[in-house]
Write a protein that holds these residues in place. Structure first.
Motif, mmCIF file in Angstrom:
data_model
loop_
_atom_site.group_PDB
_atom_site.id
_atom_site.type_symbol
_atom_site.label_atom_id
_atom_site.label_comp_id
_atom_site.label_asym_id
_atom_site.label_seq_id
_atom_site.Cartn_x
_atom_site.Cartn_y
_atom_site.Cartn_z
ATOM 1 N N GLU A 73 1.004 -1.522 -0.141
ATOM 2 C CA GLU A 73 0.155 -0.221 -0.255
ATOM 3 C C GLU A 73 1.121 1.172 0.419
ATOM 4 O O GLU A 73 0.640 2.119 -0.854
ATOM 5 N N ARG A 74 2.421 1.433 0.517
ATOM 6 C CA ARG A 74 2.903 2.113 1.032
ATOM 7 C C ARG A 74 3.434 2.586 -0.690
ATOM 8 O O ARG A 74 2.927 3.378 -1.244
ATOM 9 N N SER A 75 3.826 1.535 -1.198
ATOM 10 C CA SER A 75 4.493 1.530 -2.151
ATOM 11 C C SER A 75 3.666 1.820 -3.241
ATOM 12 O O SER A 75 4.665 2.640 -4.530
ATOM 13 N N LEU A 76 2.129 1.820 -3.664
ATOM 14 C CA LEU A 76 1.244 2.181 -4.409
ATOM 15 C C LEU A 76 1.032 3.368 -3.955
ATOM 16 O O LEU A 76 1.205 4.038 -5.354
ATOM 17 N N ARG A 77 1.395 3.806 -3.321
ATOM 18 C CA ARG A 77 0.727 5.560 -2.583
ATOM 19 C C ARG A 77 1.575 6.385 -3.135
ATOM 20 O O ARG A 77 2.336 7.059 -3.277
ATOM 21 N N ASN A 78 3.338 5.591 -2.572
ATOM 22 C CA ASN A 78 4.250 7.046 -3.227
ATOM 23 C C ASN A 78 4.870 6.413 -4.067
ATOM 24 O O ASN A 78 5.680 6.940 -4.707
ATOM 25 N N ASP A 79 5.030 5.336 -5.357
ATOM 26 C CA ASP A 79 4.711 5.108 -6.452
ATOM 27 C C ASP A 79 6.510 4.413 -6.647
ATOM 28 O O ASP A 79 7.790 5.035 -6.696
ATOM 29 N N THR A 80 6.539 3.750 -5.329
ATOM 30 C CA THR A 80 8.098 3.010 -5.459
ATOM 31 C C THR A 80 7.928 1.987 -5.122
ATOM 32 O O THR A 80 7.206 0.745 -6.192
ATOM 33 N N ASN A 81 8.136 0.922 -4.784
ATOM 34 C CA ASN A 81 8.308 -1.033 -4.199
ATOM 35 C C ASN A 81 8.792 -1.265 -2.919
ATOM 36 O O ASN A 81 9.062 -0.377 -2.181
ATOM 37 N N PRO A 82 8.357 -2.712 -2.364
ATOM 38 C CA PRO A 82 8.467 -3.131 -1.419
ATOM 39 C C PRO A 82 9.905 -2.873 -0.505
ATOM 40 O O PRO A 82 9.682 -2.512 0.485
ATOM 41 N N LYS A 83 10.253 -3.502 -1.731
ATOM 42 C CA LYS A 83 11.994 -3.107 -0.710
ATOM 43 C C LYS A 83 12.326 -1.159 -0.206
ATOM 44 O O LYS A 83 13.188 -1.785 0.343
ATOM 45 N N TYR A 84 12.001 -0.583 -1.449
ATOM 46 C CA TYR A 84 12.225 0.769 -0.487
ATOM 47 C C TYR A 84 11.629 1.176 0.135
ATOM 48 O O TYR A 84 12.149 1.516 1.082
ATOM 49 N N GLU A 85 10.332 1.110 0.679
ATOM 50 C CA GLU A 85 9.750 1.032 1.519
ATOM 51 C C GLU A 85 10.520 0.440 2.996
ATOM 52 O O GLU A 85 10.032 0.864 3.886
#
Length: 218
Positions: A73-85
């Motif tokens: 959810e954070r990845s989608l919201r921030n346009d990142t990916n699970p590893k980054y988060e």
């Protein structure tokens, strides 16, 4: 998860499967709860930005800890990916003095980005999902710190000392609240025993008088 790991998961008992189905999410669950698409997950996985499943049941279904939904959810919201988060959180906890538990070893934490990457690699393997109720960096750090304290207490046991008893009781109970229940399959793949057996169950049995309600020190 590699072919050998898939084969090992065929050793799951019915009790193990019941535990997994009651506490983990399959891929459809993950997508439904987070709103992510299979194509995005595939892209992340191919780039090494998505973890392996904690379990694979005999029917071939992959199972992940619910915490993964938070990362997605954070990845989608921030346009990142699970590893980054995950690395964002890992770097925050690694800035603080403490220890991180890495499957049988307790190591001092540091501020080098490489330490966060090591934590991600451990999480990415899927195994932390079996070890912790919520396998996030904060819980990983807490587990290491609590086990270190328990080891220090047991190195100089003093069951007649009220302060020693209280500290052991409090630390073991805190670890109990962080650690997952594990499965019999986990005991096989981790070599026969798991940290819950060593640092919670056996201690509560050996020092049962400390953990009985009437003797709990407030």
């Amino acid at each position: 998860m590699n072919k050998n790991e898939h084969e090992k998961n065929t050793e799951l008992s019915q009790s193990d499967v019941s535990h997994i189905r009651g506490n983990f999410l399959n891929m459809n669950n993950v997508m439904e709860k987070s709103g992510v698409t299979h194509d995005v997950i595939t892209k992340w996985h191919d780039r090494g930005e998505f973890p392996e499943p904690t379990y694979v049941t005999q029917d071939g279904v992959l199972w992940y800890p619910p915490y993964l939904v938070i990362l997605i959810e954070r990845s989608l919201r921030n346009d990142t990916n699970p590893k980054y988060e995950f690395l964002l959180d890992a770097k925050k906890v690694l800035e603080k003095p403490g220890y991180v538990y890495r499957f049988g070893q307790v190591e001092k934490t540091g501020t080098d980005d490489e330490d966060a990457e090591k934590m991600w690699d451990d999480f990415k393997s899927g195994l932390y999902g079996a070890c912790l109720r919520k396998p996030d960096p904060k819980s990983i750090m807490a587990k290491g710190s609590l086990i270190k304290t328990i080891k220090e207490l047991l190195a100089n046991p003093d069951p007649e000392n009220v302060e020693w008893c209280e500290k052991l009781r409090k630390t073991v109970n805190e670890l109990d609240s962080v650690e997952a229940q594990f499965t019999d399959f986990d005991r096989k793949r981790f070599g026969g025993t798991v940290s819950r057996d060593v640092y919670i169950t056996s201690i509560k049995k050996q020092y049962s008088h400390i953990f009985t309600e009437k003797n709990n020190i407030r």
